[in-house]
Design an enzyme around this catalytic site. Structure first.
Site, mmCIF file in Angstrom:
data_model
loop_
_atom_site.group_PDB
_atom_site.id
_atom_site.type_symbol
_atom_site.label_atom_id
_atom_site.label_comp_id
_atom_site.label_asym_id
_atom_site.label_seq_id
_atom_site.Cartn_x
_atom_site.Cartn_y
_atom_site.Cartn_z
ATOM 1 N N THR A 48 45.475 24.599 47.913
ATOM 2 C CA THR A 48 45.996 25.864 48.463
ATOM 3 C C THR A 48 46.900 25.516 49.636
ATOM 4 O OG1 THR A 48 44.073 27.164 47.827
ATOM 5 C CG2 THR A 48 45.257 27.925 49.764
ATOM 6 N N ARG B 262 40.254 36.786 38.235
ATOM 7 C CA ARG B 262 39.591 36.474 39.514
ATOM 8 C C ARG B 262 40.649 36.409 40.633
ATOM 9 N NH1 ARG B 262 40.118 32.045 43.393
ATOM 10 N NH2 ARG B 262 38.112 31.717 44.382
ATOM 11 N N VAL B 263 40.363 37.062 41.751
ATOM 12 C CA VAL B 263 41.246 37.002 42.916
ATOM 13 C C VAL B 263 40.445 36.391 44.061
ATOM 14 C CG1 VAL B 263 42.514 38.380 44.608
ATOM 15 C CG2 VAL B 263 42.649 38.962 42.177
ATOM 16 N N GLY B 264 41.038 35.415 44.741
ATOM 17 C CA GLY B 264 40.339 34.727 45.817
ATOM 18 C C GLY B 264 40.782 35.183 47.197
ATOM 19 N N ASP B 265 40.344 34.421 48.188
ATOM 20 C CA ASP B 265 40.605 34.788 49.589
ATOM 21 C C ASP B 265 42.086 34.795 49.955
ATOM 22 O OD1 ASP B 265 40.193 31.823 49.239
ATOM 23 O OD2 ASP B 265 41.030 31.850 51.270
ATOM 24 N N GLY C 140 40.060 26.492 50.582
ATOM 25 C CA GLY C 140 38.717 26.106 50.162
ATOM 26 C C GLY C 140 38.142 27.097 49.175
HETATM 27 N N1 GLY Z 1 40.977 29.392 48.533
HETATM 28 C C1 GLY Z 1 41.581 29.570 47.286
HETATM 29 C C2 GLY Z 1 40.747 30.255 46.322
HETATM 30 O O1 GLY Z 1 39.529 30.085 46.292
HETATM 31 O O2 GLY Z 1 41.269 30.984 45.542
#
Ligand code: GLY
Length: 296
Positions: free
Chosen positions: A165, A193-196, A217
């Protein structure tokens, strides 16, 4: 440390995690090129928003990182990208989640921010918005590298980290802060799926009154701790920037056991960097000295 501004400053990261030995040098070169690109925007009097976009865009174009071209593949063998950007001047923010066929998600996130109204667009809505603002789709294969295709073909379910990332934080000559983050997420992630990295307060945050932060992370753990905003609140409680970054990652480690890293600036442009992983390539330019400093 006095409270005077140290701007302009730019700090970038190329993702927390264990990096394949053959990628270490490419990652270092990549963060160097990105920090110089962002710095050039700041040195020319550009805004912190412009600087973080330019830095992150360069990392998205670099196949050594898990963002834009070179992103990891989801369970279906497709690339779905998340990105966000925030302007500390006025808390304006834009983000996109699970978008396909967009080479520079950070630019699309900036367009969402500048359009006003919505903060986060995902999937088909994001695609339609991109078309409406003139951001063209690429062919899906243009973003897929041989490395990620081969990795997808051999990955096991228990080995799904998405190292690489990318993100940037900057303070401009006007004393304004910005942050941006972009990612392909976790390898073999569920479609949709969407992450942080798409979530303001989790992967990205900027507020001139607090500071600016970008995380990397395990997205699920970072979301649960709202890590970017949490770290900046430690600044507000009086922690020094390095201590605030370490405390945030320490808390994430203690509460979730997950892997993560963070970069941040306080409102004076002082830097904080922390990770609980083997590596996180970072580069910084500050104090009107155009030589990048490196942190691994
Ligand atoms: N930090 C990136 C993710 O987990 O999508």
């Amino acid at each position: 440390m006095t409270a005077r501004s140290f701007g302009p400053v730019i700090l970038v990261h190329g993702g927390a995690g264990k990096v394949a030995p053959d990628l270490v040098e490419a990652r270092r070169a990549g963060v160097r090129a990105a920090v110089v690109n962002g710095w050039q925007a700041l040195a020319a009097g550009g805004s912190a928003v412009e600087a973080v976009e330019q830095a992150v865009k360069m990392l998205e174009d670099d196949p050594a990182f898990n963002a834009g071209r070179g992103a990891c593949l989801n369970r279906d063998g497709e690339i779905e990208l998340d990105a966000s950007i925030m302007d500390g001047r006025n808390l304006a923010a834009g983000a996109i989640g699970a978008v396909k066929r967009i080479a520079n998600p950070v630019t699309l996130a900036r367009a969402v921010m500048e359009a006003g109204g919505s903060v986060l667009l995902v999937g088909e809505g994001a695609r339609q918005f991109a078309a409406a603002v003139g951001i063209k789709e690429c062919v899906a294969d243009a973003l897929v590298t041989e490395r990620q295709r081969a990795r997808w073909a051999t990955l096991r379910e228990e080995d799904t980290e998405g190292v690489g990332t990318v993100g940037a934080v900057a303070l401009d000559r006007g004393g304004h802060l910005a942050a941006a983050t972009s990612t392909g997420g976790l390898a073999l992630k569920a479609p949709g799926r969407v992450g942080d990295s798409a979530l303001i307060g989790c992967g990205t945050y900027a507020d001139d009154q607090l500071g600016a932060a970008s995380c990397t992370g395990n997205g699920e753990a970072i979301i649960k701790l709202a890590l970017a905003k949490t770290a900046l609140e430690f600044l507000q409680m009086g922690e020094e920037p390095m201590a605030a970054a370490r405390r945030a990652v320490g808390e994430l480690t203690a509460r979730t056991g997950a892997e993560a890293g963070i970069i941040l600036l306080d409102r004076y442009g002082r830097i904080g960097i922390a990770r609980n992983t083997a590596q996180m390539a970072c580069a910084c330019i500050r104090n009107d000295n155009a030589d990048p400093e490196f942190f691994d």
